[in-house]
Design a protein around this motif. Structure first.
Motif, short mmCIF file in Angstrom:
data_model
loop_
_atom_site.label_atom_id
_atom_site.label_comp_id
_atom_site.label_asym_id
_atom_site.label_seq_id
_atom_site.Cartn_x
_atom_site.Cartn_y
_atom_site.Cartn_z
N TYR A 43 -0.24 -0.78 25.21
CA TYR A 43 -0.48 -2.00 24.45
C TYR A 43 -0.93 -3.13 25.36
CZ TYR A 43 4.32 -2.32 26.22
OH TYR A 43 5.44 -2.27 27.02
N TYR A 44 -1.38 -4.23 24.74
CA TYR A 44 -1.75 -5.43 25.47
C TYR A 44 -0.50 -6.28 25.73
CZ TYR A 44 -6.80 -4.84 24.99
OH TYR A 44 -8.08 -4.38 25.11
N ILE A 45 -0.47 -6.94 26.87
CA ILE A 45 0.56 -7.92 27.19
C ILE A 45 -0.11 -9.28 27.35
CG2 ILE A 45 2.20 -8.71 28.94
CD1 ILE A 45 2.87 -5.82 29.52
N PHE A 46 0.33 -10.25 26.56
CA PHE A 46 -0.17 -11.61 26.64
C PHE A 46 0.94 -12.50 27.22
CE2 PHE A 46 -2.37 -9.58 23.09
CZ PHE A 46 -3.70 -9.82 23.42
N ILE A 47 0.66 -13.16 28.31
CA ILE A 47 1.65 -14.02 28.98
C ILE A 47 1.27 -15.48 28.79
CG2 ILE A 47 2.73 -14.65 31.17
CD1 ILE A 47 2.12 -11.80 32.16
N PHE A 48 2.17 -16.26 28.25
CA PHE A 48 2.03 -17.70 28.20
C PHE A 48 3.13 -18.29 29.08
CE2 PHE A 48 3.38 -21.65 25.70
CZ PHE A 48 2.58 -22.49 26.46
N GLN A 49 2.77 -18.71 30.27
CA GLN A 49 3.73 -19.34 31.18
C GLN A 49 3.67 -20.85 30.99
OE1 GLN A 49 4.63 -18.08 35.43
NE2 GLN A 49 3.45 -19.95 35.80
N GLN A 50 4.82 -21.45 30.74
CA GLN A 50 4.89 -22.89 30.53
C GLN A 50 5.16 -23.64 31.83
OE1 GLN A 50 7.76 -22.07 27.20
NE2 GLN A 50 6.67 -23.77 26.21
N THR A 51 6.11 -23.14 32.60
CA THR A 51 6.46 -23.79 33.86
C THR A 51 6.75 -22.74 34.93
OG1 THR A 51 8.82 -23.85 33.30
CG2 THR A 51 7.49 -25.78 32.68
N GLY A 52 6.76 -23.19 36.18
CA GLY A 52 7.15 -22.32 37.29
C GLY A 52 5.99 -21.57 37.91
N GLU A 53 6.34 -20.54 38.69
CA GLU A 53 5.34 -19.71 39.35
C GLU A 53 5.76 -18.25 39.26
OE1 GLU A 53 3.40 -20.40 43.46
OE2 GLU A 53 4.82 -18.76 43.82
N SER A 54 4.83 -17.39 38.89
CA SER A 54 5.06 -15.95 38.84
C SER A 54 4.00 -15.25 39.68
CB SER A 54 4.97 -15.42 37.40
OG SER A 54 5.88 -16.07 36.55
N ARG A 55 4.40 -14.17 40.32
CA ARG A 55 3.45 -13.35 41.06
C ARG A 55 3.57 -11.92 40.55
NH1 ARG A 55 4.61 -12.66 46.27
NH2 ARG A 55 2.46 -12.21 46.88
N LEU A 56 2.42 -11.33 40.20
CA LEU A 56 2.38 -9.98 39.68
C LEU A 56 1.43 -9.14 40.52
CD1 LEU A 56 2.09 -12.18 37.12
CD2 LEU A 56 2.32 -10.09 35.79
N MET A 57 1.67 -7.84 40.52
CA MET A 57 0.73 -6.88 41.08
C MET A 57 0.09 -6.16 39.90
SD MET A 57 -0.61 -5.56 43.85
CE MET A 57 0.52 -5.89 45.20
N VAL A 58 -1.22 -6.28 39.75
CA VAL A 58 -1.95 -5.63 38.66
C VAL A 58 -3.07 -4.82 39.28
CG1 VAL A 58 -3.22 -5.94 36.51
CG2 VAL A 58 -1.38 -7.54 37.11
N ASP A 59 -2.93 -3.50 39.26
CA ASP A 59 -3.93 -2.60 39.83
C ASP A 59 -4.36 -3.04 41.23
OD1 ASP A 59 -4.05 -0.58 37.99
OD2 ASP A 59 -5.65 -1.50 36.80
N THR A 87 10.54 -19.91 36.11
CA THR A 87 9.54 -19.75 35.06
C THR A 87 10.14 -19.90 33.67
OG1 THR A 87 9.88 -17.35 35.10
CG2 THR A 87 8.06 -18.24 36.41
N SER A 88 9.30 -20.39 32.77
CA SER A 88 9.63 -20.40 31.35
C SER A 88 8.34 -20.09 30.59
CB SER A 88 10.18 -21.76 30.91
OG SER A 88 9.19 -22.77 31.05
N GLY A 89 8.51 -19.59 29.39
CA GLY A 89 7.34 -19.23 28.60
C GLY A 89 7.63 -18.03 27.74
N TRP A 90 6.56 -17.34 27.33
CA TRP A 90 6.69 -16.21 26.42
C TRP A 90 5.81 -15.06 26.87
CZ3 TRP A 90 10.22 -16.50 22.55
CH2 TRP A 90 10.67 -17.78 22.18
N ILE A 91 6.24 -13.86 26.50
CA ILE A 91 5.42 -12.68 26.75
C ILE A 91 5.34 -11.88 25.45
CG2 ILE A 91 7.38 -11.35 27.66
CD1 ILE A 91 5.27 -10.14 29.65
N LEU A 92 4.12 -11.66 25.00
CA LEU A 92 3.87 -10.98 23.73
C LEU A 92 3.22 -9.63 24.01
CD1 LEU A 92 3.49 -10.84 20.59
CD2 LEU A 92 1.31 -12.06 20.94
N ALA A 93 3.78 -8.58 23.46
CA ALA A 93 3.21 -7.24 23.58
C ALA A 93 2.77 -6.78 22.20
CB ALA A 93 4.24 -6.26 24.15
N ALA A 94 1.53 -6.29 22.12
CA ALA A 94 1.00 -5.88 20.83
C ALA A 94 0.06 -4.70 21.00
CB ALA A 94 0.27 -7.03 20.15
N GLU A 95 0.20 -3.71 20.14
CA GLU A 95 -0.70 -2.57 20.17
C GLU A 95 -2.10 -3.01 19.73
OE1 GLU A 95 -0.15 0.37 21.21
OE2 GLU A 95 2.03 0.61 21.25
#
Length: 289
Positions: A43-59, A87-95
């Motif tokens: 599925y798709y992951i949609f990230i809405f970060q409101q505050t803070g800092e995130s670090r991800l490894m993507v491919d 961090t604060s915010g939302w993460i939405l997963a949808a097929e």
């Protein structure tokens, strides 16, 4: 943490509303061993970060989210959170079936080159409002055709908000025939690269001649069809080398190469290092340990 002996896990959604999942970003970004949490999704992951800092490894690319921004991860991309700070915010997963085709076309165009996009105050308010409404709707846990329809359309609206501020979304012109064929080739490549290594095979699937497909792909991307076939195989090889304990010979076989020596030569030609060296590098990298 030892690497898993099995291939990279592919996660599917398993909520009551089987194709939708929404939760606060801080829950998803909670510290976990990277090799344990690295995975891809259906599925798709949609990230809405409101505050803070995130670090991800993507491919194998480090993605940093700063402050208020959005980012998405496509099905099949291997990823994990490296770090999260206030961090604060939302993460939405949808097929994909929950998302309008017009939005999916834009997401397909961005595949593999998506970047975080900052949100202004207006965008911030819209994302916060829609995602909170969706969260409340999901929390009701009611069942019925009207509820399912409402959820479906709500998710599609949220996906539309994300795609509306992506770079390619500003160009509302229909893609040219050449661009369209390149996009469709990329979609088919991700599905069939293990079993189909011939450019003519993709031309057959797209009902065009091999020479025309090659012309379209090369004009659009600057590279021929054969290059992208090899690159897709090398990317999947990197995923398996970094996140599994499969032997190089097993990886070559999984990717459709009967001759592992040929596969190793192809990998080194593409990356400049051998599969064994790449595996050693990722094993010693802080982002993977």
């Amino acid at each position: 943490m030892s690497k898993k002996s099995a291939p990279i896990p592919i996660h599917s959604l398993g909520t009551a509303q089987s194709d939708i999942h929404l939760r606060p970003l801080r829950d998803y970004a909670a510290p976990r061993p990277s090799l344990e949490s690295a995975h891809s999704d259906s599925y798709y992951i949609f990230i809405f970060q409101q505050t803070g800092e995130s670090r991800l490894m993507v491919d194998f690319a480090t993605v940093t989210l700063n402050g208020s921004c959005i980012y998405f991860i496509a099905p099949g991309q291997v990823h994990h959170f490296i770090s999260s700070n206030d961090t604060s915010g939302w993460i939405l997963a949808a097929e994909p079936l929950s998302i309008d085709k017009n939005y999916l076309d834009i997401l397909e165009r961005e595949y593999g080159q998506q970047k975080p996009v900052e949100t202004d105050q207006s965008g911030y308010n819209k994302f916060e409002g829609y995602l909170k409404s969706l969260f409340n709707l999901l929390s009701e846990n009611t069942v019925g055709s009207l509820q399912a329809s409402l959820l479906f359309h709500s998710v599609s609206v949220c996906a539309g908000l994300f795609t509306s501020i992506l770079p390619n979304a500003e160009d509302h012109r229909l893609p040219s025939r050449q661009v369209y064929l390149f996009q469709q080739f990329q979609v088919l490549l991700r599905k069939h690269f293990r079993n189909e290594k011939r450019p003519s095979g993709y031309a057959d699937l797209l009902h065009v001649s091999p020479s025309y497909l090659n012309e379209c792909v090369k004009t659009t991307s600057g590279r021929p069809v054969s290059y992208w076939i090899q690159q897709q195989a090398v990317l999947e090889a990197k995923r398996l080398l970094a996140y599994s304990r499969l032997a190089v010979k097993e990886i070559a076989y999984q990717l459709g190469y009967a001759d592992d020596t040929y596969f190793m030569r192809l990998f080194k030609k593409s990356t400049g290092i051998s599969p064994a060296t790449f595996r050693k590098h990722t094993a010693n990298s802080p982002a993977f340990t």
